[in-house]
Design an enzyme around this catalytic site. Structure first.
Site, PDB file in Angstrom:
ATOM      1  N   GLU A   1       2.553  -8.484  -2.103  1.00 50.23           N
ATOM      2  CA  GLU A   1       1.280  -9.078  -1.684  1.00 50.23           C
ATOM      3  C   GLU A   1       1.161 -10.575  -1.986  1.00 50.23           C
ATOM      4  O   GLU A   1       0.559 -11.322  -1.199  1.00 50.23           O
ATOM      5  CB  GLU A   1       0.114  -8.323  -2.339  1.00 50.23           C
ATOM      6  CG  GLU A   1      -0.186  -6.975  -1.715  1.00 50.23           C
ATOM      7  CD  GLU A   1       0.623  -5.831  -2.291  1.00 50.23           C
ATOM      8  OE1 GLU A   1       0.289  -4.665  -2.030  1.00 50.23           O
ATOM      9  OE2 GLU A   1       1.628  -6.110  -3.014  1.00 50.23           O
TER      10      GLU A   1
ATOM     11  N   GLY B   1       0.799  -1.214   0.000  1.00 52.72           N
ATOM     12  CA  GLY B   1       0.000   0.000   0.000  1.00 52.72           C
ATOM     13  C   GLY B   1       0.834   1.267   0.000  1.00 52.72           C
ATOM     14  O   GLY B   1       0.384   2.311  -0.472  1.00 52.72           O
TER      15      GLY B   1
END
Length: 260
Positions: free
Chosen positions: A135, A112
């Site tokens: 991720e 993020g």
């Protein structure tokens, strides 16, 4: 608004928003995303603010990712809502702001964090910066626009490799890829951001906002970017900034843009 997770300061027409969670390496949680939304919205609505700089506190991290503890137990529905809400509140919101946003990436920008940096209008980095989208190592994919913005910025092949390997690249590689515009020492990072901001502020803020709209249109499905450019170009002719800019040019003086 009093913030718990960020610091927002304004000086010389620049608002600097600093993510302030050093014990978590500035990781993004729900509360931080909401505070960032408010700070960006407030700065964008302030006519005196001409440029926004986003950075992280300390030397270790810009944003070292999302706060995994908040969503480790989510199901399919909750996961989808998490991504949708985050994109709406912060990542798409930042990309489409009319005020220029510079990401000053210091240290780790992962998950993020890199997605937030990519949502900014452009990026500069300190020489200790490390960037990546890890991720898939957690059994998930980037959900805050990473699968879309990274290929747009560095090309499909390089983006696929970064996403699939979950690996990090250093600042100079990021510059070679076109992910960041400049690499400087940690001490020079904010001064460089402010120097670039001062150059931006010499120009018409109205024209810059219309340029942002036109550039972003190229990346929206179903939108003809050239048509948007024509519309925004035409709209400039009805602004006070256009009258001042052209008059100043013809009179061979420095323009004093009213921002209208």
């Amino acid at each position: 608004m009093n913030y718990e997770n960020i610091i927002s300061t304004s000086q010389n027409a620049i608002t600097t928003i600093t993510i302030n969670r050093p014990s978590k390496l500035n990781a993004l949680n729900k509360a931080t995303i909401e505070e960032l939304h408010d700070a960006f919205k407030t700065a964008n609505n302030d006519a005196s603010v001409k440029v926004i700089i986003i950075t992280g506190v300390g030397e270790k991290a810009f944003v070292a990712g999302a706060d995994i503890s908040e969503f480790a137990n989510f199901n399919v529905e909750n996961g989808g809502k998490l991504a949708a809400k985050g994109q709406e509140l912060l990542f798409d919101f930042v990309q489409n702001l009319s005020t220029p946003v510079i990401a000053a990436v210091n240290g780790f920008a992962l998950g993020g964090g890199l997605e937030l940096a990519m949502a900014a209008h452009f990026r500069i980095a300190s020489d200790n910066a490390k960037m990546g989208l890890p991720e898939v190592s957690l059994g998930v994919i980037p959900g805050y626009g990473g699968t879309q913005r990274l290929p747009q910025l560095i090309g499909k092949g390089r983006a696929m490799e970064m996403i699939m390997t979950a690996g990090m690249i250093d600042a100079n590689t990021a510059k070679d890829y076109g992910l960041v515009n400049h690499v400087v020492s940690q001490e020079e990072l904010i001064p460089l951001a402010e120097k670039i901001a001062s150059k931006i502020m010499r120009n018409s803020s109205v024209a810059i906002s219309k340029a942002i709209t036109a550039v972003n249109a190229n990346y929206v499905d179903g939108i003809n970017g050239y048509k948007t450019e024509i519309e925004q170009f035409g709209n400039c002719f009805g602004t006070e900034d256009f009258k001042e800019g052209t008059t100043a040019f013809l009179e061979k003086r420095k323009a004093e843009f009213p921002g209208k």
